[in-house]
Design a protein around this motif. Structure first.
Motif, short mmCIF file in Angstrom:
data_model
loop_
_atom_site.label_atom_id
_atom_site.label_comp_id
_atom_site.label_asym_id
_atom_site.label_seq_id
_atom_site.Cartn_x
_atom_site.Cartn_y
_atom_site.Cartn_z
N LEU A 1 14.57 -4.02 -14.90
CA LEU A 1 15.72 -3.37 -14.54
C LEU A 1 15.30 -2.15 -13.91
O LEU A 1 15.90 -1.86 -12.88
CB LEU A 1 16.56 -3.04 -15.73
N LEU A 2 14.33 -1.30 -14.26
CA LEU A 2 13.88 -0.10 -13.80
C LEU A 2 13.35 -0.48 -12.21
O LEU A 2 13.84 0.33 -11.35
CB LEU A 2 12.86 0.51 -14.59
N ASP B 1 25.65 2.31 -12.44
CA ASP B 1 26.33 2.86 -13.53
C ASP B 1 26.56 1.77 -14.76
O ASP B 1 26.15 2.30 -15.79
CB ASP B 1 27.77 3.22 -13.16
N LEU B 2 26.47 0.81 -14.62
CA LEU B 2 26.48 -0.34 -15.56
C LEU B 2 25.15 -0.44 -16.08
O LEU B 2 24.95 -0.57 -17.46
CB LEU B 2 27.11 -1.54 -15.20
N SER B 3 24.24 -0.28 -15.28
CA SER B 3 22.81 -0.50 -15.88
C SER B 3 22.40 0.65 -16.85
O SER B 3 21.59 0.58 -17.74
CB SER B 3 21.79 -0.44 -14.81
N LYS B 4 22.95 1.70 -16.58
CA LYS B 4 22.94 3.04 -17.62
C LYS B 4 23.34 2.67 -19.02
O LYS B 4 22.29 3.03 -20.07
CB LYS B 4 23.53 4.14 -17.24
N TYR C 1 22.46 -6.81 -20.89
CA TYR C 1 21.33 -6.33 -20.21
C TYR C 1 20.90 -7.39 -19.07
O TYR C 1 20.68 -6.88 -17.79
CB TYR C 1 19.97 -6.34 -20.94
N ILE C 2 21.40 -8.69 -19.40
CA ILE C 2 21.05 -9.93 -18.13
C ILE C 2 22.18 -9.49 -17.13
O ILE C 2 21.66 -9.57 -15.93
CB ILE C 2 21.03 -11.05 -18.97
N ALA C 3 23.26 -9.14 -17.63
CA ALA C 3 24.67 -9.04 -16.52
C ALA C 3 24.02 -7.87 -15.71
O ALA C 3 24.16 -7.68 -14.36
CB ALA C 3 25.66 -8.46 -17.20
N ALA C 4 23.44 -6.87 -16.13
CA ALA C 4 22.98 -5.56 -15.56
C ALA C 4 21.94 -5.92 -14.34
O ALA C 4 22.04 -5.52 -13.31
CB ALA C 4 22.26 -4.44 -16.54
N ILE C 5 20.82 -6.80 -15.02
CA ILE C 5 19.69 -7.32 -13.95
C ILE C 5 20.56 -8.19 -12.83
O ILE C 5 20.07 -8.08 -11.64
CB ILE C 5 18.65 -7.97 -14.61
N PHE C 6 21.45 -8.87 -13.44
CA PHE C 6 22.10 -9.86 -12.09
C PHE C 6 22.90 -9.02 -11.05
O PHE C 6 22.60 -9.47 -9.98
CB PHE C 6 22.99 -10.68 -12.88
N PHE C 7 23.40 -7.95 -11.41
CA PHE C 7 24.21 -7.20 -10.56
C PHE C 7 23.10 -6.33 -9.66
O PHE C 7 23.54 -6.23 -8.64
CB PHE C 7 25.18 -6.29 -11.48
N GLN C 8 22.01 -5.84 -10.31
CA GLN C 8 21.18 -4.98 -9.52
C GLN C 8 20.45 -6.12 -8.44
O GLN C 8 20.20 -5.67 -7.21
CB GLN C 8 20.09 -4.61 -10.30
N ILE C 9 20.27 -7.48 -8.89
CA ILE C 9 19.88 -8.34 -7.83
C ILE C 9 20.96 -8.77 -6.69
O ILE C 9 20.75 -8.64 -5.46
CB ILE C 9 19.49 -9.58 -8.39
#
Length: 382
Positions: free
Chosen positions: A171-172, A134-137, A98-106
């Motif tokens: 994340l959203l 896609d990773l965030s899903k 989840y942290i990785a998903a937020i990092f990549f979205q930033i």
């Protein structure tokens, strides 16, 4: 037979691990069908631009093959490992993801490639591009299932749903900044998982109304999204409705049985990048209504198998993972078909397993591997 004898008899029973080969077969079928349609829809443009009619087919094929291997490996890993604390870092893998998903979205907002006015891709050089949404899903599915599993009874009240939503809100918000369609998918995953886990359903009517109001406000206050609504209402006269209009021409010209595989006319430059989000319109043109309905039925069978795994999962966490993946695929199929048939305003959402997109197909296959892992923990008596 005494109670002691029944207990001894039950103890002697042999239970076997279940593995959903039907789900595996349906997934592989959709991936292979997708590769066929990607070649059919992209060969002309690939030859014209890259000098190789199999350019997109080969790129998608390599990633799909890697995704299948990843799916098979993940399917043999106990899914419960994702929420157990790692012995070294003392943190759960689901939290790390989840942290990785937020990092990549930033990261994508800072260094992402801007295409058609939106930053959704990170350039990886010769490896192509990576779409963090896609990773965030998959991160959202595992994280929401984990949070709900921690205290499912709190979801009997609206405050419990708000609590889970606050965890997912960062994340959203990051995704909605540039990719509203993916934000809609993740919001649907959040609502459905919470709905399934909750014993009280009445407050979800308020949740649905609130989400519709927030979505409408977000669309109307962002210029280009409001413009898409205008185009949707006047697709015949708006210049930006060209792609959707050509897709409708393709669907209409397909008839009942289609023009034949590879015989589409609309893919010859009339539908821009027809191997991406608009691939369903070419399926309708080449395979007709019969082919389109057949593919929808395959997706329904896939969703049915996910449902069977969800109701037979050995624990709540496994059931919620299966529900999350089911929702992801179902919502994405519905949105894609709705956009292609002009039943809703245009939004960039691919057809699962079929549209061109390496990140999308790889992550989807990993998701299916996780659900197969849930099925592998189901025990049955032969």
């Amino acid at each position: 037979m005494t109670r002691a004898d029944r207990e001894m008899s039950r103890g002697r029973r042999k239970f076997h691990s279940y593995y959903d080969y039907s789900l595996l077969f349906l997934t592989l079928f959709l991936v292979c069908f997708g590769l066929v349609m990607i070649y059919s829809t992209s060969a002309y443009n690939a030859l014209r631009v890259f000098g190789d009619p199999m350019h997109f087919f080969k790129r998608q094929g390599i990633i799909a093959l890697g995704g299948v291997f990843a799916m098979l490996i993940v399917s043999r890993i106990d899914y419960r490992i994702y929420f157990r604390k790692l012995p070294v870092l003392k943190i759960r893998p689901v939290i790390l993801l989840y942290i990785a998903a937020i990092f990549f979205q930033i990261l994508v907002l800072i260094v992402g490639n801007e295409i058609n006015g939106a930053k959704r891709w990170i350039d990886l050089g010769p490896l192509g591009t990576f779409q963090p949404s896609d990773l965030s899903k998959v991160a959202a599915i595992l994280f929401i299932a984990f949070i709900v599993n921690m205290a499912p009874r709190k979801l009997d009240k609206l405050s419990g749903f708000i609590r889970v939503s606050l965890y997912v809100a960062p994340l959203l918000a990051l995704i909605a900044k540039e990719n509203l369609s993916t934000a809609i998918v993740i919001a649907a995953i959040l609502v459905v998982i919470c709905f399934v886990a909750s014993r009280k359903k009445s407050y979800f009517f308020l949740v649905a109304i609130a989400l519709v109001c927030v979505g409408a406000a977000y669309i109307m206050f962002v210029g280009y999204r409001a413009e898409r609504v205008k185009v949707w209402l006047n697709v015949e006269t708006e210049p930006k409705g060209y792609q959707i209009l050509q897709g409708l021409y393709a669907i209409a010209s397909g008839g009942i049985f289609g023009t034949g595989l590879g015989q589409s006319m609309q893919k010859l430059g009339f539908i821009p990048e027809s191997h991406n989000d608009m691939i369903f319109s070419v399926i309708c043109e080449e395979l007709g209504l019969f082919g389109a309905v057949a593919i929808i039925l395959v997706f329904l069978l896939l969703i049915w198998r996910l449902f069977i795994i969800a109701i037979n999962a050995p624990d709540l966490y496994g059931a919620l993972i299966a529900v999350g993946v089911l929702t992801h695929i179902a919502v994405q199929v519905i949105l894609n078909i709705a956009v292609v048939t002009n039943s809703m305003p245009s939004t960039g959402i691919p057809m699962p397993f079929i549209s061109y997109g390496g990140t999308s197909v790889f992550i989807l296959l990993v998701e299916m591997g996780i659900v197969l892992s849930v099925s592998n923990q189901i025990k049955y008596e032969r």
